[in-house]
Motif scaffolding. Structure first.
Motif, mmCIF file in Angstrom:
data_model
loop_
_atom_site.group_PDB
_atom_site.id
_atom_site.type_symbol
_atom_site.label_atom_id
_atom_site.label_comp_id
_atom_site.label_asym_id
_atom_site.label_seq_id
_atom_site.Cartn_x
_atom_site.Cartn_y
_atom_site.Cartn_z
ATOM 1 N N THR A 111 50.829 21.245 3.877
ATOM 2 C CA THR A 111 51.098 21.748 5.228
ATOM 3 C C THR A 111 52.098 22.881 5.128
ATOM 4 O OG1 THR A 111 50.668 19.599 6.264
ATOM 5 C CG2 THR A 111 51.966 21.180 7.520
ATOM 6 N N LEU A 120 49.542 25.128 9.467
ATOM 7 C CA LEU A 120 48.275 24.960 8.777
ATOM 8 C C LEU A 120 48.368 23.769 7.840
ATOM 9 C CD1 LEU A 120 48.188 27.977 9.701
ATOM 10 C CD2 LEU A 120 46.954 28.464 7.577
ATOM 11 N N VAL A 147 40.654 23.634 6.472
ATOM 12 C CA VAL A 147 42.014 23.825 7.005
ATOM 13 C C VAL A 147 42.057 23.375 8.454
ATOM 14 C CG1 VAL A 147 43.879 25.479 7.419
ATOM 15 C CG2 VAL A 147 42.289 25.855 5.514
ATOM 16 N N PHE A 149 44.215 23.811 11.890
ATOM 17 C CA PHE A 149 45.145 24.772 12.483
ATOM 18 C C PHE A 149 45.759 24.211 13.766
ATOM 19 C CE2 PHE A 149 42.124 27.245 10.060
ATOM 20 C CZ PHE A 149 42.866 28.260 9.491
#
Length: 309
Positions: A111, A120, A147, A149
């Motif tokens: 992270t 992220l 990923v 977000f």
């Protein structure tokens, strides 16, 4: 300095083949100009600039009829001066990349906090390029991987995520992007807010909370469905397969457990795989559980796992 030698040095400099002393001399000459700061270029733009500069300089270097050394120096200098801005553009970006590349290893999650307050979380085996300067444009590129977000709103600067053929634009939301290069299916799943997803510059699709867009690379089509929140389990330490092909499963098992699954049987290769495995499991144990769920067997040799009926 002889004319032919001058030509050779300039040509080798542009190709990055000059000796340290020659490179230093030319670099110092360029630095004598009052260059302005330039905005970062993408890697593709850098290559375009380099080719344009070379194509315009090469004819001057190839001229065979030369009368005076001074005249040659003036001609070369004039050409270089006209292109100094563009060449500096390329040189600055070559020595100072416009982005930072963040990666995760096999089985690793990471992270990171961005300067704009966005966060992220990278899944295992992921590669993301993040701009060093996000004041004027927040455009990230997922080279490989998955990923999640959590984007902080900033209406004047849209947040854009590029992932292969898909471009996702958002002002403030939370969403997940699955874009493993070797996995057939890509997906954008929205958990909060709203995003716009565009494929190869086509018509944009708007996704709202609890919607997910799936893109099939083989069929070249997209579908929008209700989000399957189990697929976000990777953030809690799970690897989730949902009707995955054998080829896609191979990629995800390698990314998460560092083992390579293989088979010589068409039936095993044709099977679709659905299961959830804790990424804290021993890799061989994870393969055993996966095989048992689908009534298969395994044979282990080092990091290679052969799957058979």
């Amino acid at each position: 300095m002889e004319t032919d030698k001058l030509k050779r040095i300039f040509r080798q400099y542009l190709l990055g083949q000059t000796r340290e002393k020659e490179t230093g001399a030319i670099d110092n000459w360029y630095q004598s100009f009052d260059n302005e700061l330039v905005n970062p270029l993408s890697r593709e733009e850098e290559e375009t600039v380099r080719l344009e500069i070379w194509q315009r300089i090469q004819p001057e270097l190839e001229k065979k009829k030369v009368h005076y050394l001074r005249r040659n120096l003036a001609t070369a200098a004039a050409v270089i001066l006209l292109l100094a801005g563009g060449l500096t553009y390329y040189m600055v970006n070559r020595s100072n990349p416009a982005y930072t590349e963040v990666t995760t290893a096999v089985g690793q999650r990471k992270t990171i906090q961005l300067a704009d307050g966005s966060q992220l979380t990278l899944n295992a085996g992921s590669i993301v390029r993040i701009p060093k300067d996000m004041r004027e444009e927040r455009r990230l590129n997922i080279v490989d991987g998955e990923v999640f977000f959590d984007v902080k709103g900033k209406p004047s600067v849209p947040f854009i995520v590029e992932s292969g053929p898909l471009t996702t634009t958002v002002l403030g939301t939370s969403f997940n992007v699955t874009a493993y290069r070797q996995v057939n299916r890509m997906s954008i799943a929205v958990t909060e807010g709203k995003v716009s997803v565009q494929k190869n510059g086509g018509t944009a699709e708007v996704l709202v909370k609890d919607q997910a867009l799936t893109y099939d690379r083989t069929k070249n089509n997209t579908t929008i469905d209700a989000i399957d929140k189990s697929l976000l389990g990777w953030r809690e330490g799970s690897m989730v397969l949902n009707d995955a092909s054998f080829e896609d499963m191979v990629v995800l098992m390698q990314k998460n457990f560092g083992i390579t699954l293989t088979t010589s049987q068409a039936g095993v290769r044709a099977t679709r795989y659905t299961t959830e495995l804790s990424t804290t499991m021993d890799p061989v144990k994870a393969a055993e559980v996966l095989a048992a769920i689908h009534n298969l067997k395994i044979e282990v040799t080092g990091h290679v796992v052969i799957v058979y009926e």
